[in-house]
Design a protein around this motif. Structure first.
Motif, PDB file in Angstrom:
ATOM      1  N   LYS A 264       0.826  -1.198   0.000  1.00 37.56           N
ATOM      2  CA  LYS A 264       0.000   0.000   0.000  1.00 37.56           C
ATOM      3  C   LYS A 264       0.865   1.254   0.000  1.00 37.56           C
ATOM      4  N   ALA A 265       1.972   1.209   0.734  1.00 36.27           N
ATOM      5  CA  ALA A 265       2.854   2.376   0.809  1.00 36.27           C
ATOM      6  C   ALA A 265       3.461   2.690  -0.554  1.00 36.27           C
ATOM      7  N   VAL A 266       3.938   1.674  -1.250  1.00 33.74           N
ATOM      8  CA  VAL A 266       4.526   1.883  -2.570  1.00 33.74           C
ATOM      9  C   VAL A 266       3.474   2.416  -3.535  1.00 33.74           C
ATOM     10  N   TYR A 267       2.286   1.863  -3.485  1.00 30.44           N
ATOM     11  CA  TYR A 267       1.223   2.295  -4.393  1.00 30.44           C
ATOM     12  C   TYR A 267       0.860   3.764  -4.164  1.00 30.44           C
ATOM     13  N   GLN A 268       0.607   4.126  -2.908  1.00 27.66           N
ATOM     14  CA  GLN A 268       0.170   5.488  -2.604  1.00 27.66           C
ATOM     15  C   GLN A 268       1.248   6.509  -2.942  1.00 27.66           C
ATOM     16  N   PHE A 269       2.490   6.203  -2.626  1.00 31.99           N
ATOM     17  CA  PHE A 269       3.559   7.154  -2.934  1.00 31.99           C
ATOM     18  C   PHE A 269       3.755   7.279  -4.440  1.00 31.99           C
ATOM     19  N   SER A 270       3.633   6.190  -5.177  1.00 33.80           N
ATOM     20  CA  SER A 270       3.805   6.232  -6.629  1.00 33.80           C
ATOM     21  C   SER A 270       2.716   7.065  -7.288  1.00 33.80           C
ATOM     22  N   VAL A 271       1.483   6.911  -6.822  1.00 29.17           N
ATOM     23  CA  VAL A 271       0.375   7.702  -7.370  1.00 29.17           C
ATOM     24  C   VAL A 271       0.601   9.187  -7.109  1.00 29.17           C
ATOM     25  N   THR A 272       1.013   9.520  -5.901  1.00 29.13           N
ATOM     26  CA  THR A 272       1.276  10.923  -5.563  1.00 29.13           C
ATOM     27  C   THR A 272       2.408  11.490  -6.408  1.00 29.13           C
ATOM     28  N   ALA A 273       3.479  10.714  -6.556  1.00 30.03           N
ATOM     29  CA  ALA A 273       4.620  11.178  -7.356  1.00 30.03           C
ATOM     30  C   ALA A 273       4.228  11.350  -8.818  1.00 30.03           C
ATOM     31  N   LEU A 274       3.370  10.465  -9.333  1.00 34.17           N
ATOM     32  CA  LEU A 274       2.907  10.578 -10.715  1.00 34.17           C
ATOM     33  C   LEU A 274       2.143  11.876 -10.929  1.00 34.17           C
ATOM     34  N   ARG A 275       1.246  12.195 -10.020  1.00 33.87           N
ATOM     35  CA  ARG A 275       0.474  13.430 -10.154  1.00 33.87           C
ATOM     36  C   ARG A 275       1.390  14.653 -10.066  1.00 33.87           C
ATOM     37  N   ASN A 276       2.350  14.614  -9.157  1.00 38.32           N
ATOM     38  CA  ASN A 276       3.246  15.757  -8.988  1.00 38.32           C
ATOM     39  C   ASN A 276       4.120  15.983 -10.217  1.00 38.32           C
ATOM     40  N   ILE A 277       4.656  14.909 -10.778  1.00 39.31           N
ATOM     41  CA  ILE A 277       5.580  15.071 -11.901  1.00 39.31           C
ATOM     42  C   ILE A 277       4.840  15.498 -13.165  1.00 39.31           C
ATOM     43  N   ILE A 278       3.586  15.079 -13.330  1.00 44.19           N
ATOM     44  CA  ILE A 278       2.797  15.549 -14.476  1.00 44.19           C
ATOM     45  C   ILE A 278       2.529  17.042 -14.344  1.00 44.19           C
ATOM     46  N   GLY A 279       2.295  17.513 -13.117  1.00 45.67           N
ATOM     47  CA  GLY A 279       2.057  18.929 -12.899  1.00 45.67           C
ATOM     48  C   GLY A 279       3.270  19.798 -13.165  1.00 45.67           C
ATOM     49  N   GLN A 280       4.452  19.202 -13.266  1.00 49.82           N
ATOM     50  CA  GLN A 280       5.676  19.959 -13.523  1.00 49.82           C
ATOM     51  C   GLN A 280       6.035  20.011 -15.002  1.00 49.82           C
ATOM     52  N   HIS A 281       5.233  19.381 -15.859  1.00 46.70           N
ATOM     53  CA  HIS A 281       5.527  19.347 -17.287  1.00 46.70           C
ATOM     54  C   HIS A 281       4.317  19.827 -18.077  1.00 46.70           C
ATOM     55  N   SER A 282       4.590  20.410 -19.230  1.00 40.74           N
ATOM     56  CA  SER A 282       3.517  20.818 -20.133  1.00 40.74           C
ATOM     57  C   SER A 282       2.987  19.602 -20.886  1.00 40.74           C
ATOM     58  N   LEU A 283       1.860  19.788 -21.573  1.00 39.04           N
ATOM     59  CA  LEU A 283       1.246  18.689 -22.301  1.00 39.04           C
ATOM     60  C   LEU A 283       2.176  18.157 -23.390  1.00 39.04           C
ATOM     61  N   ASP A 284       2.823  19.044 -24.129  1.00 40.56           N
ATOM     62  CA  ASP A 284       3.736  18.599 -25.184  1.00 40.56           C
ATOM     63  C   ASP A 284       4.886  17.778 -24.612  1.00 40.56           C
ATOM     64  N   GLU A 285       5.400  18.177 -23.454  1.00 41.86           N
ATOM     65  CA  GLU A 285       6.490  17.424 -22.828  1.00 41.86           C
ATOM     66  C   GLU A 285       6.016  16.050 -22.380  1.00 41.86           C
ATOM     67  N   VAL A 286       4.800  15.968 -21.851  1.00 42.94           N
ATOM     68  CA  VAL A 286       4.260  14.672 -21.418  1.00 42.94           C
ATOM     69  C   VAL A 286       4.126  13.729 -22.603  1.00 42.94           C
ATOM     70  N   LEU A 287       3.719  14.254 -23.755  1.00 41.58           N
ATOM     71  CA  LEU A 287       3.517  13.411 -24.934  1.00 41.58           C
ATOM     72  C   LEU A 287       4.846  13.034 -25.598  1.00 41.58           C
ATOM     73  N   ARG A 288       5.805  13.958 -25.608  1.00 41.46           N
ATOM     74  CA  ARG A 288       7.054  13.722 -26.327  1.00 41.46           C
ATOM     75  C   ARG A 288       8.134  13.063 -25.472  1.00 41.46           C
ATOM     76  N   GLU A 289       8.154  13.372 -24.186  1.00 39.68           N
ATOM     77  CA  GLU A 289       9.279  12.970 -23.337  1.00 39.68           C
ATOM     78  C   GLU A 289       8.844  11.942 -22.293  1.00 39.68           C
ATOM     79  N   ARG A 290       8.129  10.924 -22.729  1.00 40.85           N
ATOM     80  CA  ARG A 290       7.652   9.907 -21.776  1.00 40.85           C
ATOM     81  C   ARG A 290       8.808   9.164 -21.121  1.00 40.85           C
ATOM     82  N   GLU A 291       9.824   8.806 -21.925  1.00 39.81           N
ATOM     83  CA  GLU A 291      10.948   8.044 -21.378  1.00 39.81           C
ATOM     84  C   GLU A 291      11.654   8.836 -20.290  1.00 39.81           C
ATOM     85  N   GLN A 292      11.854  10.104 -20.531  1.00 43.16           N
ATOM     86  CA  GLN A 292      12.524  10.942 -19.536  1.00 43.16           C
ATOM     87  C   GLN A 292      11.674  11.081 -18.282  1.00 43.16           C
TER      88      GLN A 292
END
Length: 256
Positions: free
Chosen positions: A104-132
């Motif tokens: 549960k700890a790994v899941y909850q932290f991963s979900v939070t980190a996913l939301r945070n990192i998406i908020g730090q990138h623009s839409l074009d960056e999310v689509l183009r720079e998935r690997e990064q």
């Protein structure tokens, strides 16, 4: 039955009651009177009944499907993202002692980190720079879970869902870019063709016979098809004479 036989039976039951078997992919975290003792397995091992207890841990790589998260990008576009996480336990002691429920700890932290990192990138960056972004997300989660004895092996974003209005806007943008490129290519082709035609005209001007040869070539190209086109050729001398005559008349007018 004598007391010795009873004691032997009780001793045998005591010994047999402490026998445990762990699979190759399992490790047993052993506690003695509530305190951590050691880690045992795989294979057969023995613990002291009533004094020691164990908690098995699966050390195989586990797959966690991070449910779809609706979040806002840096350029204020609402998107839905889901991802997959792969992790395994490298230190069973820490995984049991330092966190109550590591799954549960790994899941909850991963979900939070996913939301945070998406908020730090623009839409074009999310689509183009998935690997990064995947690599950055893996490092963030791995750093947080390392004290728990957990290694994050890989994180992959599976799908990015964009609103229909944004999809239409992106389609129009892509179409406009393609049209722009087509017009630029066409303009460049016309410029190059005009340069070549100008160079050819200058060469023909230097050598009148070249113009005659070009006319004969044109006749050969027209005659390839079976048509009834009538072509009348005027010698270039006539054209030169007409130009000279026009020039002479102009000079007389100016002198008068």
């Amino acid at each position: 039955m004598t007391s010795i036989q009873i004691a032997e039976i009780l001793l045998a039951m005591f010994v047999i009651g402490g026998i445990r078997i762990a699979q190759e992919y399992q490790r047993a975290v052993v506690f003695r009177l509530g305190r951590f003792k050691n880690i045992k397995g795989p294979g057969i091992y023995w613990i002291i009944p009533f004094i020691e207890r164990q908690q098995r841990v699966d050390i195989r790589t586990k797959t966690v499907d991070l449910e779809q998260q609706e979040t806002i990008t840096k350029d204020s576009v609402t998107i839905k993202v889901n991802a997959v996480l792969w992790f395994k336990i490298t230190n069973p002691e820490n995984a049991i002692i330092k966190v109550a429920d590591y799954n549960k700890a790994v899941y909850q932290f991963s979900v939070t980190a996913l939301r945070n990192i998406i908020g730090q990138h623009s839409l074009d960056e999310v689509l183009r720079e998935r690997e990064q972004i995947n690599g950055t997300l893996q490092k963030i989660v791995d750093t947080a879970t390392e004290p728990w004895g957990i290694k994050i092996e890989m994180v992959e974003m599976k799908d990015v869902e964009i609103p229909e209005a944004m999809q239409r806007a992106m389609a129009r943008e892509a179409e406009a870019i393609r049209e722009k490129r087509a017009r630029i290519v066409k303009a460049e082709a016309e410029l190059e063709a005009s340069i070549k035609l100008t160079q050819g005209a200058k060469k023909m001007e230097e050598s009148p016979i070249a113009l005659e040869l070009r006319r004969m070539q044109m006749l050969a190209e027209i005659g390839i098809d079976n048509n009834t086109t009538t072509v009348i050729l005027i010698p270039s001398d006539f054209t030169s004479a007409a130009k000279s005559f026009t020039k002479l008349i102009d000079e007389k007018k100016t002198t008068q």
